[in-house]
Write an enzyme that holds these catalytic residues in place. Sequence first.
Site, short mmCIF file in Angstrom:
data_model
loop_
_atom_site.label_atom_id
_atom_site.label_comp_id
_atom_site.label_asym_id
_atom_site.label_seq_id
_atom_site.Cartn_x
_atom_site.Cartn_y
_atom_site.Cartn_z
N LYS A 59 46.11 47.29 51.12
CA LYS A 59 44.68 47.53 50.90
C LYS A 59 43.96 46.28 50.41
O LYS A 59 42.91 45.90 50.94
CB LYS A 59 44.50 48.66 49.89
CG LYS A 59 43.08 48.82 49.35
CD LYS A 59 43.04 49.89 48.28
CE LYS A 59 41.63 50.06 47.71
NZ LYS A 59 41.30 49.02 46.72
N ASN A 60 44.52 45.62 49.39
CA ASN A 60 43.83 44.48 48.80
C ASN A 60 43.75 43.30 49.76
O ASN A 60 42.78 42.53 49.73
CB ASN A 60 44.52 44.07 47.49
CG ASN A 60 44.33 45.10 46.40
OD1 ASN A 60 43.43 45.92 46.46
ND2 ASN A 60 45.19 45.07 45.39
N ASP A 104 48.03 46.59 38.95
CA ASP A 104 47.91 47.85 39.69
C ASP A 104 49.14 48.74 39.59
O ASP A 104 49.08 49.91 39.93
CB ASP A 104 47.62 47.57 41.17
CG ASP A 104 46.19 47.12 41.40
OD1 ASP A 104 45.36 47.31 40.50
OD2 ASP A 104 45.90 46.58 42.47
N ASP A 141 36.71 51.38 40.95
CA ASP A 141 37.36 52.10 39.86
C ASP A 141 36.64 51.90 38.54
O ASP A 141 36.14 50.82 38.24
CB ASP A 141 38.81 51.62 39.68
CG ASP A 141 39.71 52.10 40.80
OD1 ASP A 141 39.44 53.19 41.32
OD2 ASP A 141 40.67 51.40 41.14
N MET A 185 44.33 43.19 31.42
CA MET A 185 43.14 42.86 32.19
C MET A 185 41.99 43.86 32.03
O MET A 185 40.84 43.47 31.92
CB MET A 185 43.52 42.73 33.68
CG MET A 185 42.45 42.11 34.54
SD MET A 185 43.03 41.74 36.21
CE MET A 185 44.33 40.54 35.89
N ARG A 227 33.88 47.91 45.49
CA ARG A 227 33.94 46.62 44.84
C ARG A 227 34.28 45.50 45.81
O ARG A 227 33.80 44.38 45.69
CB ARG A 227 34.95 46.64 43.69
CG ARG A 227 35.03 45.30 42.98
CD ARG A 227 35.78 45.31 41.69
NE ARG A 227 35.88 43.96 41.15
CZ ARG A 227 34.92 43.34 40.51
NH1 ARG A 227 33.77 43.94 40.29
NH2 ARG A 227 35.08 42.10 40.05
#
EC number: 2.5.1.7
Length: 436
Positions: free
Chosen positions: A22-23, A320, A121, A342, A97
Amino acid sequence: MSTFRIEGGYKLRGEIQAQGAKNEALQILCAVLLTDEKVVISNIPDIIDINILIELLRKLGVKVEKLASNKMSFQADELNLDYLTSEDFKEGGKSLRGSIMLIGPLLARFGKGYIPKPGGDKIGRRRLDTHFEGFVQLGAEFRYNKEEHFYGVEAERLIGSEILLEEASVTGTANILMASVLAEGETSIYNAACEPYIQQLCKMLIRMGAKIEGVGSNFLKIQGVQQLSGCEHTLLPDMIEIGSWIGLAAMTQSEITIKNVGWEHLGIIPSTFKRLGITLEKRGDDIYIPPHLNGYEIQNFIDGSILTIADSPWPGLTPDLLSVILVMATQARGEVLIHQKMFESRLFFVDKLIDMGAKIILCDPHRAVVIGHDFKSQLKATKMSSPDIRAGISLLIAALSAKGTSVIQNIDQIDRGYERIDERLRGLGARIERID
């Protein structure tokens, strides 16, 4: 709004294929704007976030054609740049995002890029300063409409520059990298993120004609070119989903094989799970997880102190996966400190696990101590809501291991990052039902 009804407490078995990353997909899809030639992308995950971005590209004028399952072509030769200031874009762009990475390619090729304040998110502050400071150093002028929360950058031309990033932001690195490949002269990016996603983006841009040195390191050197051409690109398997399947197998004491994982791109992930007591077998390019019928034991540090699992920039552990590791630790033998550096809101889902019977001490917004049950006490089924993608999959794993029937609401959050998750789980023998 859909919900999942899960009957937990059953062991699963079988093979599962990891979806495309996905990223990585968010970056690669934005990069198609850098050329007017056709770009073919394979292994695209069919998930909400990616489909939103593809729809934004369509409305911008990109010609999108589905060639096969998870394979599409994109051609940005007739764009409607007026769409960037339309009300439709201001509304649609803020739902994702990843839309922030549209700005770099648009600025590089057309001299302007706009974006509404992006959503995603609800896991805490996610600053955009790194992106725009990089654009400004390349010669762009930045402006921000506070009333509409609308960002913009414009430049007659971009000039290469020496850029030292304040943080090793993955999306910030990708955005500045895509802007710099068409800038005049040489650009250097120091403290660049070097995740496999960035490495993949660099390799794709090089195939398109970009000149990039330092791929895989935190120092990138880019020599600007006048134009880029089309190419073909295949996305890596999603390492976050792979980690999720590992956590699921351990938590439910199931026997699962994850197919075609791309071992060389997993970094520290396998060894992190091994420190938590999980047995992983490398079979070719697959991961085999045997049923942990005797449980799994968390290692301590060599001085006997409690193990700490923390996120950090690559090649450290991706943030993640901390939610998945946390839920998996609830049935381990031993204790672990989870330190989410983070994002200050990402651990707030632990109250739902505590309601299910987990032993978790939330020390502060960033740290939680988990005391494992060692399978001597099952989690209890409950009704809950998914707050974000990674917490959502973690709650789903908890529900599949819990005794009784659980209900998870707001599952769109899970669908944002996991393709046909209920269908694929049923293929392993899970008792899960989607209710619209």
